[in-house]
Design a protein around this motif. Structure first.
Motif, PDB file in Angstrom:
ATOM      1  N   LYS A  10     -54.886 -50.244  70.184  1.00 32.65           N
ATOM      2  CA  LYS A  10     -56.344 -50.279  70.130  1.00 32.65           C
ATOM      3  C   LYS A  10     -56.917 -49.289  71.148  1.00 32.65           C
ATOM      4  O   LYS A  10     -56.405 -49.170  72.259  1.00 32.65           O
ATOM      5  CB  LYS A  10     -56.853 -51.688  70.425  1.00 32.65           C
ATOM      6  CG  LYS A  10     -56.475 -52.718  69.357  1.00 32.65           C
ATOM      7  CD  LYS A  10     -57.143 -54.054  69.640  1.00 32.65           C
ATOM      8  CE  LYS A  10     -56.712 -55.103  68.627  1.00 32.65           C
ATOM      9  NZ  LYS A  10     -57.141 -54.772  67.263  1.00 32.65           N
ATOM     10  N   GLY A  11     -57.966 -48.605  70.735  1.00 31.48           N
ATOM     11  CA  GLY A  11     -58.600 -47.640  71.627  1.00 31.48           C
ATOM     12  C   GLY A  11     -60.110 -47.714  71.529  1.00 31.48           C
ATOM     13  O   GLY A  11     -60.661 -47.882  70.441  1.00 31.48           O
ATOM     14  N   TYR A  12     -60.784 -47.617  72.665  1.00 32.34           N
ATOM     15  CA  TYR A  12     -62.246 -47.617  72.694  1.00 32.34           C
ATOM     16  C   TYR A  12     -62.730 -46.178  72.856  1.00 32.34           C
ATOM     17  O   TYR A  12     -62.353 -45.488  73.813  1.00 32.34           O
ATOM     18  CB  TYR A  12     -62.761 -48.482  73.851  1.00 32.34           C
ATOM     19  CG  TYR A  12     -64.266 -48.445  73.994  1.00 32.34           C
ATOM     20  CD1 TYR A  12     -65.084 -49.171  73.129  1.00 32.34           C
ATOM     21  CD2 TYR A  12     -64.873 -47.664  74.989  1.00 32.34           C
ATOM     22  CE1 TYR A  12     -66.466 -49.129  73.253  1.00 32.34           C
ATOM     23  CE2 TYR A  12     -66.247 -47.619  75.118  1.00 32.34           C
ATOM     24  CZ  TYR A  12     -67.044 -48.356  74.247  1.00 32.34           C
ATOM     25  OH  TYR A  12     -68.406 -48.304  74.367  1.00 32.34           O
ATOM     26  N   GLU A  13     -63.547 -45.716  71.905  1.00 29.87           N
ATOM     27  CA  GLU A  13     -64.038 -44.337  71.957  1.00 29.87           C
ATOM     28  C   GLU A  13     -65.298 -44.287  72.832  1.00 29.87           C
ATOM     29  O   GLU A  13     -66.388 -44.611  72.396  1.00 29.87           O
ATOM     30  CB  GLU A  13     -64.344 -43.845  70.534  1.00 29.87           C
ATOM     31  CG  GLU A  13     -64.638 -42.352  70.474  1.00 29.87           C
ATOM     32  CD  GLU A  13     -64.749 -41.825  69.036  1.00 29.87           C
ATOM     33  OE1 GLU A  13     -64.746 -40.603  68.853  1.00 29.87           O
ATOM     34  OE2 GLU A  13     -64.843 -42.661  68.103  1.00 29.87           O
ATOM     35  N   TYR A  14     -65.121 -43.897  74.105  1.00 28.84           N
ATOM     36  CA  TYR A  14     -66.244 -43.858  75.038  1.00 28.84           C
ATOM     37  C   TYR A  14     -67.040 -42.570  74.912  1.00 28.84           C
ATOM     38  O   TYR A  14     -68.187 -42.476  75.358  1.00 28.84           O
ATOM     39  CB  TYR A  14     -65.748 -44.030  76.484  1.00 28.84           C
ATOM     40  CG  TYR A  14     -64.891 -42.907  77.008  1.00 28.84           C
ATOM     41  CD1 TYR A  14     -65.449 -41.856  77.722  1.00 28.84           C
ATOM     42  CD2 TYR A  14     -63.520 -42.896  76.788  1.00 28.84           C
ATOM     43  CE1 TYR A  14     -64.669 -40.818  78.209  1.00 28.84           C
ATOM     44  CE2 TYR A  14     -62.728 -41.880  77.269  1.00 28.84           C
ATOM     45  CZ  TYR A  14     -63.310 -40.831  77.971  1.00 28.84           C
ATOM     46  OH  TYR A  14     -62.529 -39.798  78.439  1.00 28.84           O
ATOM     47  N   LYS A  61     -67.091 -38.737  72.134  1.00 27.06           N
ATOM     48  CA  LYS A  61     -66.564 -38.172  70.898  1.00 27.06           C
ATOM     49  C   LYS A  61     -65.157 -37.622  71.103  1.00 27.06           C
ATOM     50  O   LYS A  61     -64.938 -36.683  71.872  1.00 27.06           O
ATOM     51  CB  LYS A  61     -67.488 -37.058  70.405  1.00 27.06           C
ATOM     52  CG  LYS A  61     -67.120 -36.492  69.042  1.00 27.06           C
ATOM     53  CD  LYS A  61     -67.334 -37.502  67.936  1.00 27.06           C
ATOM     54  CE  LYS A  61     -67.084 -36.892  66.563  1.00 27.06           C
ATOM     55  NZ  LYS A  61     -67.205 -37.884  65.470  1.00 27.06           N
ATOM     56  N   GLY A  62     -64.181 -38.246  70.433  1.00 24.79           N
ATOM     57  CA  GLY A  62     -62.801 -37.773  70.512  1.00 24.79           C
ATOM     58  C   GLY A  62     -62.058 -38.171  71.773  1.00 24.79           C
ATOM     59  O   GLY A  62     -60.920 -37.758  71.984  1.00 24.79           O
ATOM     60  N   LYS A  63     -62.692 -39.020  72.631  1.00 27.83           N
ATOM     61  CA  LYS A  63     -62.035 -39.464  73.865  1.00 27.83           C
ATOM     62  C   LYS A  63     -61.925 -40.988  73.858  1.00 27.83           C
ATOM     63  O   LYS A  63     -62.919 -41.673  73.602  1.00 27.83           O
ATOM     64  CB  LYS A  63     -62.821 -38.993  75.090  1.00 27.83           C
ATOM     65  CG  LYS A  63     -62.845 -37.464  75.231  1.00 27.83           C
ATOM     66  CD  LYS A  63     -63.575 -37.044  76.500  1.00 27.83           C
ATOM     67  CE  LYS A  63     -63.573 -35.529  76.661  1.00 27.83           C
ATOM     68  NZ  LYS A  63     -64.267 -35.098  77.889  1.00 27.83           N
ATOM     69  N   PHE A  64     -60.726 -41.492  74.144  1.00 30.81           N
ATOM     70  CA  PHE A  64     -60.461 -42.916  74.004  1.00 30.81           C
ATOM     71  C   PHE A  64     -59.849 -43.516  75.269  1.00 30.81           C
ATOM     72  O   PHE A  64     -59.218 -42.823  76.055  1.00 30.81           O
ATOM     73  CB  PHE A  64     -59.493 -43.169  72.840  1.00 30.81           C
ATOM     74  CG  PHE A  64     -59.986 -42.650  71.521  1.00 30.81           C
ATOM     75  CD1 PHE A  64     -60.718 -43.470  70.676  1.00 30.81           C
ATOM     76  CD2 PHE A  64     -59.729 -41.349  71.128  1.00 30.81           C
ATOM     77  CE1 PHE A  64     -61.172 -43.005  69.455  1.00 30.81           C
ATOM     78  CE2 PHE A  64     -60.177 -40.865  69.909  1.00 30.81           C
ATOM     79  CZ  PHE A  64     -60.906 -41.692  69.073  1.00 30.81           C
TER      80      PHE A  64
END
Length: 280
Positions: free
Chosen positions: A62-66, A68-71
Motif C-alpha cells: 500500500k502506498g499513499y500518494e502525497y 503527483k508520482g510520489k508515494f
C-alpha cells in the motif's frame, strides 16, 4: 444475523457490551462480464504497467500518494497495529442532540446494535432514556480501519447506529454551478405548486415503494431461463502435456524410420548382384 463488530458503548459511567450487525443490504442486480465467443467469465489480472508483468497479491504493497508520482509505503503490520489501537477503544457517546438538528445529507449507513453478554440491563436503560428525552447520541467508532462519526438512536425498540459523514466530507452546496438565486415565479404558480404538494401528501409507508426496474430485470431473466435461453462456458481445451507431445513425436519418428528401413529392404530385394547377373 452476522456480527461485524464487538465492543462496548460508554454512556457516562455506564458500560454497555454490544454487537454490531448490518441493518441494510444492497439488492442491486449484478452482471458478470463474459467472453462473447465462449461465454467464460472474464478475469481481471493485476498488471504492472512499468514492468509489463502480472503481479501476485504477495508483491503488492500500500502506498499513499502525497504528491503527483510520489508515494509513502505503508506496511500491512503498521496498519494493523494502528487499527488494533483504535478498535480496542470503546464507543463513547460524546453528545446528545435532537435528530431534527442533523440534515439527512450526513447519513451514511445503518447498523443494528444488540446487547452482548452482561449488557442487557444497561442496553434497556439507554434505550428508555433516549425514548423519554427524544434525543440521539453522537459517538465515534472505528470500523474497517476507519474512524466513523455516528449517531445512536432507537428504531422499533432496537438501538441502531447510523454512521454519518464528517463535515469536511460533505461538499458545499454553494459550489454547485448554475443554481438560480433570483425568484422568477408568480404567486399563482407558487399557489398551484403548493396545492399539488398538498394533494400528494400522505403518511410515509416504505412498503408501498418498489424497485420496478429491478423487478422487470428479474422477470425478464426468469422468462429467459424458462425458455432455456441459457449458455454455459465452452469447456477449456486441455493442452497436450509435453511428455505426451514428446512421446507422439518419438512414435512418429519410429514409424517413419521403420517405414524407411522397410523400403530400403524391398529395394535391395528387387536388385540383383553382379555375380547373379553373370550366372544368368
Amino acid at each position: 444475523m452476522h456480527t461485524v463488530w464487538k465492543g462496548s458503548i460508554r454512556f457516562g459511567l455506564v458500560n454497555i457490551p454490544v454487537k454490531l450487525h448490518t441493518a441494510t443490504e444492497d439488492k442491486d442486480i449484478s452482471f458478470r462480464n463474459l467472453h462473447e465467443k465462449c461465454h467464460t467469465p472474464i478475469k481481471y489480472e493485476k498488471i504492472c504497467p512499468n514492468c509489463d508483468v502480472k503481479v501476485s497479491k504477495e508483491e503488492i504493497v500500500k502506498g499513499y500518494e502525497y504528491a503527483k508520482g510520489k508515494f509513502i509505503v505503508i506496511e500491512e503490520d503498521e496498519l494493523k497495529n494502528l487499527e488494533k489501537e483504535m478498535e480496542e477503544k470503546a464507543v463513547e457517546i460524546l453528545d446528545f442532540v435532537k435528530i431534527t438538528d442533523i440534515d439527512p445529507i450526513y447519513f451514511k449507513r445503518s447498523y443494528f446494535l444488540s446487547p452482548n453478554e452482561g449488557g442487557v440491563k444497561p442496553y434497556i436503560l439507554l434505550r428508555k432514556a433516549m425514548e423519554e428525552s427524544k434525543k440521539v447520541g453522537i459517538a465515534k467508532i472505528t470500523i474497517r480501519a476507519k474512524e466513523q462519526l455516528a449517531i445512536l438512536r432507537v428504531y422499533q425498540n432496537t438501538l441502531i447506529m447510523e454512521t454519518i459523514f464528517y463535515p469536511d466530507e460533505v461538499k458545499k452546496a454553494t459550489d454547485v454551478p448554475n443554481v438560480p438565486t433570483t425568484e422568477q415565479i408568480s404567486k399563482k404558480e407558487l399557489d398551484t405548486a403548493i396545492l399539488l404538494i398538498d394533494q400528494l401528501t400522505s403518511k410515509f409507508q416504505p412498503e408501498k415503494y418498489k424497485d420496478e426496474y429491478r423487478e422487470a430485470i428479474l422477470n425478464y431473466i426468469e422468462r429467459k431461463r424458462i425458455g432455456k435461453e441459457t449458455v454455459t462456458p465452452t469447456p477449456k481445451r486441455e493442452a497436450i502435456h509435453s511428455d505426451v507431445t514428446d512421446l507422439m513425436a518419438a512414435l512418429q519418428a519410429s514409424i517413419d524410420r521403420t517405414g524407411s528401413k522397410k523400403d530400403q529392404t524391398v529395394s535391395k530385394k528387387g536388385r540383383k548382384t553382379t555375380k547373379e547377373k553373370r550366372k544368368a
